[in-house]
Design a protein around this motif. Structure first.
Motif, PDB file in Angstrom:
ATOM      1  N   PHE A 138      -6.308  15.378   0.051  1.00 34.98           N
ATOM      2  CA  PHE A 138      -7.016  14.275  -0.588  1.00 34.98           C
ATOM      3  C   PHE A 138      -6.076  13.464  -1.484  1.00 34.98           C
ATOM      4  O   PHE A 138      -6.135  12.242  -1.499  1.00 34.98           O
ATOM      5  CB  PHE A 138      -8.199  14.822  -1.397  1.00 34.98           C
ATOM      6  N   LYS A 139      -5.181  14.139  -2.202  1.00 34.76           N
ATOM      7  CA  LYS A 139      -4.231  13.457  -3.087  1.00 34.76           C
ATOM      8  C   LYS A 139      -3.257  12.601  -2.277  1.00 34.76           C
ATOM      9  O   LYS A 139      -2.878  11.523  -2.700  1.00 34.76           O
ATOM     10  CB  LYS A 139      -3.460  14.471  -3.930  1.00 34.76           C
ATOM     11  N   LYS A 140      -2.883  13.069  -1.109  1.00 32.01           N
ATOM     12  CA  LYS A 140      -1.948  12.334  -0.258  1.00 32.01           C
ATOM     13  C   LYS A 140      -2.582  11.037   0.246  1.00 32.01           C
ATOM     14  O   LYS A 140      -1.964   9.978   0.241  1.00 32.01           O
ATOM     15  CB  LYS A 140      -1.520  13.219   0.909  1.00 32.01           C
ATOM     16  N   LYS A 141      -3.844  11.114   0.695  1.00 23.52           N
ATOM     17  CA  LYS A 141      -4.550   9.924   1.164  1.00 23.52           C
ATOM     18  C   LYS A 141      -4.737   8.924   0.027  1.00 23.52           C
ATOM     19  O   LYS A 141      -4.586   7.716   0.217  1.00 23.52           O
ATOM     20  CB  LYS A 141      -5.920  10.303   1.751  1.00 23.52           C
ATOM     21  N   ARG A 142      -5.075   9.431  -1.144  1.00 21.92           N
ATOM     22  CA  ARG A 142      -5.263   8.555  -2.296  1.00 21.92           C
ATOM     23  C   ARG A 142      -3.957   7.861  -2.666  1.00 21.92           C
ATOM     24  O   ARG A 142      -3.946   6.665  -2.987  1.00 21.92           O
ATOM     25  CB  ARG A 142      -5.802   9.357  -3.479  1.00 21.92           C
ATOM     26  N   LEU A 143      -2.854   8.569  -2.601  1.00 23.76           N
ATOM     27  CA  LEU A 143      -1.554   7.985  -2.903  1.00 23.76           C
ATOM     28  C   LEU A 143      -1.192   6.899  -1.891  1.00 23.76           C
ATOM     29  O   LEU A 143      -0.691   5.830  -2.258  1.00 23.76           O
ATOM     30  CB  LEU A 143      -0.473   9.075  -2.925  1.00 23.76           C
ATOM     31  N   THR A 187      -3.493   3.875  -2.601  1.00 25.26           N
ATOM     32  CA  THR A 187      -3.079   3.234  -3.856  1.00 25.26           C
ATOM     33  C   THR A 187      -1.800   2.440  -3.646  1.00 25.26           C
ATOM     34  O   THR A 187      -1.682   1.307  -4.115  1.00 25.26           O
ATOM     35  CB  THR A 187      -2.874   4.304  -4.960  1.00 25.26           C
ATOM     36  N   THR A 188      -0.866   3.021  -2.938  1.00 25.81           N
ATOM     37  CA  THR A 188       0.394   2.320  -2.650  1.00 25.81           C
ATOM     38  C   THR A 188       0.141   1.076  -1.799  1.00 25.81           C
ATOM     39  O   THR A 188       0.703   0.008  -2.066  1.00 25.81           O
ATOM     40  CB  THR A 188       1.378   3.266  -1.935  1.00 25.81           C
TER      41      THR A 188
END
Length: 126
Positions: free
Chosen positions: A2-7, A10-11
């Motif tokens: 989930f953190k990877k997708k959010r990053l 966001t990028t």
């Protein structure tokens, strides 16, 4: 995961915002054009012949650049409008050397710089 997708999202959003800002800023610089007044211009030469007008000079503010010149003739009067804007890569300086060829200038005996509804005599020298 989930953190990877959010990053990634966001990028992507941040890059889109930065690119949009750059495009808007560039278009604002290119479209920023207005009539110049005599307070913004120092004329080096204003020369009128029966078939040509030559204007040379510089803009007083270092942030302004020369863009374009328009003219209209009304009998023996010639009205010049100079356009300027912020300095850009395409328009890097405020120096100008304009030569306008027109056989109708034989009737002209006064040249005015026009700024809105105002006009100031620039030839012959007041």
């Amino acid at each position: 995961m989930f953190k990877k997708k959010r990053l990634v999202w966001t990028t992507a959003i941040l890059l889109a915002v930065i690119l949009s800002g750059i495009l808007v800023f560039r278009s604002v610089l290119e479209m920023n054009e207005s009539e110049l007044s005599t307070a913004e211009i120092a004329f080096n030469q204003v020369e009128l012949t029966p078939n040509a007008l030559r204007l040379s000079g510089t803009l007083m503010a270092s942030a302004l650049s020369y863009r374009d010149c328009e003219y209209e003739q009304d009998g023996s009067n010639l009205y010049i409008t100079l356009q300027g804007g912020l300095v850009t890569k395409k328009h890097p300086h405020g120096d100008f050397d304009i030569s306008i060829q027109n056989d109708g200038f034989s009737k002209v005996d006064r040249v005015y710089l026009k700024h809105g509804e105002d006009h100031v005599l620039i030839y012959p020298q007041p």
